[in-house]
Write an enzyme that holds these catalytic residues in place. Structure first.
Site, short mmCIF file in Angstrom:
data_model
loop_
_atom_site.label_atom_id
_atom_site.label_comp_id
_atom_site.label_asym_id
_atom_site.label_seq_id
_atom_site.Cartn_x
_atom_site.Cartn_y
_atom_site.Cartn_z
N CYS A 1 0.77 -0.95 -0.02
CA CYS A 1 0.03 -0.02 0.02
C CYS A 1 0.89 1.20 -0.03
O CYS A 1 1.85 1.18 0.80
CB CYS A 1 -0.83 0.05 1.24
SG CYS A 1 -2.01 1.42 1.31
N HIS B 1 -9.06 -3.82 -1.97
CA HIS B 1 -7.99 -3.25 -1.50
C HIS B 1 -8.51 -1.58 -1.21
O HIS B 1 -8.52 -0.94 -0.40
CB HIS B 1 -6.87 -3.14 -1.90
CG HIS B 1 -5.67 -2.58 -1.49
ND1 HIS B 1 -4.63 -3.11 -0.57
CD2 HIS B 1 -5.77 -1.17 -1.37
CE1 HIS B 1 -3.95 -1.92 -0.11
NE2 HIS B 1 -4.16 -0.79 -0.47
N GLU B 2 -8.68 -1.17 -2.49
CA GLU B 2 -9.26 0.31 -2.60
C GLU B 2 -10.61 0.56 -1.93
O GLU B 2 -10.71 1.54 -1.25
CB GLU B 2 -9.18 0.76 -3.90
CG GLU B 2 -7.83 0.66 -4.74
CD GLU B 2 -6.62 1.38 -4.19
OE1 GLU B 2 -6.81 1.98 -3.50
OE2 GLU B 2 -5.60 0.61 -4.15
N HIS C 1 -10.43 1.06 1.51
CA HIS C 1 -9.51 2.32 1.98
C HIS C 1 -10.92 3.25 2.33
O HIS C 1 -10.89 4.19 3.00
CB HIS C 1 -8.96 2.93 1.11
CG HIS C 1 -7.23 2.64 1.24
ND1 HIS C 1 -6.64 2.88 2.01
CD2 HIS C 1 -6.48 2.02 0.25
CE1 HIS C 1 -5.52 2.40 1.97
NE2 HIS C 1 -5.40 1.96 0.75
ZN LIG Z 1 -3.84 0.92 -0.03
#
Ligand SMILES: [Zn+2]
Length: 166
Positions: free
Chosen positions: A97, A139-140, A143
């Site tokens: 990341c 993953h995004e 966030h």
């Molecule tokens: Zn990330």
């Protein structure tokens, strides 16, 4: 280049706001995010990582020094995403990341996800993503819920005691 928030900064653990205005400012932010992501050799970047607490991220996978085996996809701007279905099957893989430098985590993700999102013009898209692209999306997406790889890997460790592998 925009400064990229690092773990420990509160913005990364905050739930974002939905995007309601598809303005030139939003497009400008997306351009700046894309540029910053490419300079940092990332394959994705989410708005909270550049200190904007809104539901937008970019996926732009291509092979680079950080991810030599990444597949190539055109940069895709994702606004107000939802995961509407996903595989039961989870696959593990290594992730890094831009907000956690020099560290990799082994993370379980759904093998495929069916997603819905808007583009910079507010148009709706629906897609089924698999494998590495599905991984980037998840993953995004994390966030946007204020979840970094730290929280995600901690959740896995906790739940792995109760659940057996199928
Ligand atoms: Zn990330």
């Amino acid at each position: 280049m925009l400064a990229i928030a690092q773990v420990g900064e509160a913005i990364l653990n905050r739930q974002v706001q939905q995007v309601t205005e598809f303005s030139a400012t939003l497009t400008q932010l997306a351009d700046n995010m894309l540029e910053s992501m490419m300079l940092a050799k990332g394959i994705g970047i989410a708005a909270p990582q550049v200190n904007q607490s809104i539901a937008m991220f970019i996926m732009a996978s291509k092979p680079n020094e950080r991810y030599p085996d990444a597949p190539y996809i055109e940069p895709c701007i994702v606004v107000n995403p939802k995961i509407i279905a996903c595989s039961d099957e989870l696959v593990s893989g290594e992730e890094g990341c831009l907000s956690i430098e020099l560290q990799r985590f082994v993370i379980l993700r759904h093998e495929w996800v069916e997603v819905r999102f808007q583009d910079l013009n507010g148009l709706e898209h629906q897609q089924t993503l698999t494998g590495f692209i599905a991984r980037i999306f998840q993953h995004e997406f994390d966030h946007l819920q204020g979840i970094t790889l730290y929280e995600r890997s901690a959740m896995q460790t906790e739940s792995s005691f109760g659940e057996d592998a199928q």
